[in-house]
Structures are given as structure tokens and as C-alpha cells.
Design an enzyme around this catalytic site. Sequence first.
Site, PDB file in Angstrom:
ATOM      1  N   ARG A  58      55.428  69.038  83.738  1.00 54.25           N
ATOM      2  CA  ARG A  58      56.736  68.544  83.483  1.00 54.25           C
ATOM      3  C   ARG A  58      56.937  67.650  84.793  1.00 54.25           C
ATOM      4  NH1 ARG A  58      60.663  67.363  79.827  1.00 54.25           N
ATOM      5  NH2 ARG A  58      62.560  68.438  80.198  1.00 54.25           N
ATOM      6  N   THR A 114      60.037  61.876  72.145  1.00 53.76           N
ATOM      7  CA  THR A 114      58.807  62.565  72.707  1.00 53.76           C
ATOM      8  C   THR A 114      57.814  62.440  71.669  1.00 53.76           C
ATOM      9  OG1 THR A 114      60.367  64.018  73.796  1.00 53.76           O
ATOM     10  CG2 THR A 114      58.329  64.889  73.328  1.00 53.76           C
ATOM     11  N   SER A 118      63.033  72.075  79.307  1.00 49.42           N
ATOM     12  CA  SER A 118      62.535  71.170  78.300  1.00 49.42           C
ATOM     13  C   SER A 118      62.639  71.959  77.003  1.00 49.42           C
ATOM     14  CB  SER A 118      61.190  70.784  78.469  1.00 49.42           C
ATOM     15  OG  SER A 118      60.616  70.179  77.237  1.00 49.42           O
ATOM     16  N   GLY A 150      63.875  66.115  70.890  1.00 49.65           N
ATOM     17  CA  GLY A 150      64.902  66.910  71.621  1.00 49.65           C
ATOM     18  C   GLY A 150      65.223  68.290  71.462  1.00 49.65           C
TER      19      GLY A 150
END
Length: 583
Positions: free
Chosen positions: A110, A385, A456, A478
Site C-alpha cells: 500500500r 482499482t 483500503s 472502492g
Amino acid sequence: MNLRLWNPERARRSRSGMPAALLLALPLTAGFAGAESAAIRARQGMVVSQSAIASEVGAQVLRDGGNAVDAAVATAFAMAVTHPTAGNIGGGGFLVWRPASGEPLAYDFREKAPAAAHPEMWLDENGEYSFQIHHLSHKAVGVPGTVAGLRLAWEEQGTMPWERLVRPAVELARDGFPISHGLAGSLARVLERMAPYPASVAQFSKDGTPYGPGEVLRQPDLAGSLERILENGTAGFYEGETAELLAAEMAANDGLITLEDLKNYRAVVREPIRGEYRGYEILSMPPPSSGGTAMVQMLNILEGYDIARNGFGSAANMHLMAEAMRRAYADRALHLGDPDFNPGIPIDRLTSKAYAEDLRATIDPERASVSSPSSFEWNTEGSETTHFSVVDKDRNAVSLTYTLEFGYGSGIVVPGAGFLLNNEMGDFNGAPGLTNERGLIGTDPNLAEPNKRMLSSMSPTIVARDGELFMVTGTPGGRTIINTVMQTIMNVVDHGMNAQEAVDAGRMHHQWLPDQIRYEKQMFSPDTLSILEAYGHRLSETEAQGAAEVIVVLRDEGVLEGGVDRRRPDGGAAVHDEDPSGN
Ligand code: GLY
């Protein structure tokens, strides 16, 4: 316990005669409703991603003798070229690894906040929270983690030479690849947002004119950056020319990332979150992702109901799922953040069967609870993503989700280095105390601090049964990610769907705030929706939720089934070998 096992007979009945080939790409742009639900099959190995070209790069690694991590590294670098919306070297993500024998691990790459970050860094000159600064400025860029994460996973688990895995991406960037219809449309749409950044416009258009489908996209600066990674590993990105170009872009534009921040970045290995659902073992991502914790919490609640008997898409199930989601997302906001900064996260309690039982007792089977505060608005959040799933011939598995946050991240290409920067700092809470009715959260665990990772929802997940690999799943989207991944698992485990059906089936989402069920258009009956309204739920429609890429293992047949999400263009499964008995 109500144990409903995967039923290969049902899967067989639902297959049609799709021809098998070594490359089974499905660049389908048509709607997914009513689409062909045959699952792609292979015997030895498979890669399923949002880029058919990158899946093939990974599958070739499998054919050449690489394992699932080797294939994942090659696929991820290839997607940084072929899927610029979310594939990246300028972002970050998570990789869950389940070896056929040995302990599973979670690789955390991350992004991190730069050392100069602080909780109020997105307030404007009037002290007001600014969406623009938080999400679309150089202050929205986190220190990238992807290169460090791929390198660490490869150092610990890989078997092939690093150069072999990075080279296909270098060649794709240098020599180019034909732009699909979907990518052409997406690049045309993002051009306006990239207009302030000449390097971005130069890389992704013809001097400001959008590329058309079939034209070749060459990215020579990106090829140079990838070449430096090929030659020097992490130092080829976090030090030297690439790092200097990135730091210079920051210094010139009020950004915070320095050479020191880049040099100090480290990926870390964490223990996966473990849960159990109807006898299936769930392995998923721990904090700084909220995904594994929230999903296990929800599945524990739902295990107490006869989901299979209620039936897919029934009002009873949708209500129970919404109530489980409401509770897990409230706990997510209250408790979850970077574990290195929040040592007291009560993971064991949140993922325990006893806590789920307590929460279940608060659910009325025919009446919606009320989230407080409540509202009808949705916070703007990236959904671009990307996820891919890999299984190799030994049944080692990788589930990898990585991201730039928004589609094309910040929209900023580093001049001379050819890669897009993320805008992941937008996943930190915007300002202390800023919990509001639009779904903004201002709770402490996820406020920005120097070197902290932002919370996240990415949920790369692997499911096992009786100690053997059963399913690999994940998605972009998301905050919807956690709910989409959970639904792919329930579709297989509870509803007996094959991999493709599990991906195609309609999805829903509730996230505590706003207090609303969002459901995919035309995927649920009006009768069902009326019952949900009668229970007191507020409803809203969405075109599509996520892009799950799934592999299911049919143990008895010795076959892998792939499910490619046709909600978004360009995805594809590529197989190590075709299954001679199938399709
Ligand atoms: N940027 C999407 C996520 O990390 O959840």
C-alpha cells in the site's frame, strides 16, 4: 450447519460449446446481462485479469515453468502498460499468496503518506476541507508501493529470473500494443482531466487528439522506467533517475514526496485475515485493508441464515446482506486503519463468531435498521482499482488487487519517467471529525500521519476447502469491493453458480452511510425491490458494480474454471493449457 457444497453437475449443465484455445480472451464490450455464462476451463494453470494481453503474458510464464507469483509479477508489470486506468508502477496494492503447501501470506505494498503529511493537509486557505486538494492535486499522491511489493513477493516466492518477468512489460511499452475500443473511449474521456499535465497529454494522446481503436500506443518513457526496474530491481525505481524525476515533479508543484520518502519505502509481509464460512476457509487482506476483516464479519453474520434456501436475489437475502453490510461498515469506520499506527485494532473480536451472533440478534428479519446519521447522497470515490487471479499447475494461488485510486490516478504522468502517479491520499480521512451524511469519515484511525498507510477496501481473497485451494477472487470498486467479493463467494458456495455465473450475477451494496441499498440496474426484480422498500430500505440504482476476476477449482474433475467480468471491456482469461474435456 447448513452446508451446501459446490455442485459440479450444475456447472456442467450450464456450459455451452465455447471453443477452447490457449488464449481465451474475452474482449467483450456488450452488457453482461444475459451474456454467455460458460466458464473458461483449464487443467494446469490460469490467469484472469482485466487485460487479456496481460493475462497472456502471465500464462506464458506459467507455460515456461514459472509459479503463480512469477506469473503475477509479469502480469502486474504488463498491466502497468496495457491497463493504464489502474495497472501501475506508481500506485500500490496487496497480494495474497496461498501455496499448495505451507503458510499463506499477505504482501502489503500500500502507498504511504510522505514524511511531511499531517491530518489537516487538505484544508484550504479558509480552513475548509477541499476535495480538489485531497483527491486531485500533487498533495493527493502517496509514496508508491507496487515495485517494492512485487519485488518482495518475487524474492520470497518467485522461481524465474526477475528480468524474464519484467521484460514483456518493457517490450509492450517500447513496441506498443493496439488500443482496444474500450481503452480508446476511456483515454478520450480522461484527456480533459490530464490537460494541465503536458507529459500526460503527450503519453496518452496524439498531441491532444484522442487515439482511435486499433492505433498503437507506444510509451517510450515508461519503457525506460521499466528497463531501470528490470536492471536494478527496487533501486531502479526508488533511487536514481526515476526517483529524481518523481521528486522533481513534486518539488515543482507543491507536492510532498521527497527522495528520502522514496528511499525509505518498504513493502511488508502480514498475516492474512482468516475466517470460516460454512466449512470453507477464507483468507483475505488484513489492515491496512478493511477488506478481510469486514468480509469475515459479514460472512459470520450471514452464516446464521439459510441463504441458499432463501434463493439468490430474494428480498430476504438482500435485506439480511444489507443489514450485515451496515454493521460491518460502521465497525470499519470506527476501528480500522494502518495497524502500524493503530496497535489496538480489535480484529479478533470483529471476526469472531460470538460477535457475529451478538450483531445477528440486532437484525429484524423484516425491518431495516437505521444508520445514524442518514442521508441519500454518495461520497465521490474512485472505482478504478484492478484485480487479477492466478493459479499454477501445483495449485499455488495468487490473488492480487492494486490501484492508482481514481481511473488514471491523479492524471499526472511523471515527465521523463512515463508512469502515472496515484491519488491514494484520498483514501485517508479528509479532516479530523469530518464524519458526515455523504459518507465522508473523519474518525481517528485513518487520519493522515507521516509514513502511515491509508485505509483500503481492496480485498484480494482466496478460499480453501478441506485444506485444498477452492477459489481465488477479487475486484475493483472502492468501498463496494468488499461486498462484491463477498457476493462472488456466496454465489458459488450458497447458490452453486459456476465461476462465470458467479461473476455475472447482479450485485448490491450498503456501506452504513449513506443509509441506502445500491443495486445493479435490471438485475433484480421490481417485486423484490418493492419488498425491500416495504421493509424500510432506501434504494438507488447503479449501472454496474466492480469487475471481479475469479478462478474456481473443480477438485473432482481436476479442472480450473475462470470467470471474467464483462461489466468492463478488455478483460480476459489466459490458460496454461486447455481442458480437453471441456468446452
Ligand atoms: N483505492 C481503493 C482502495 O484502496 O480501496
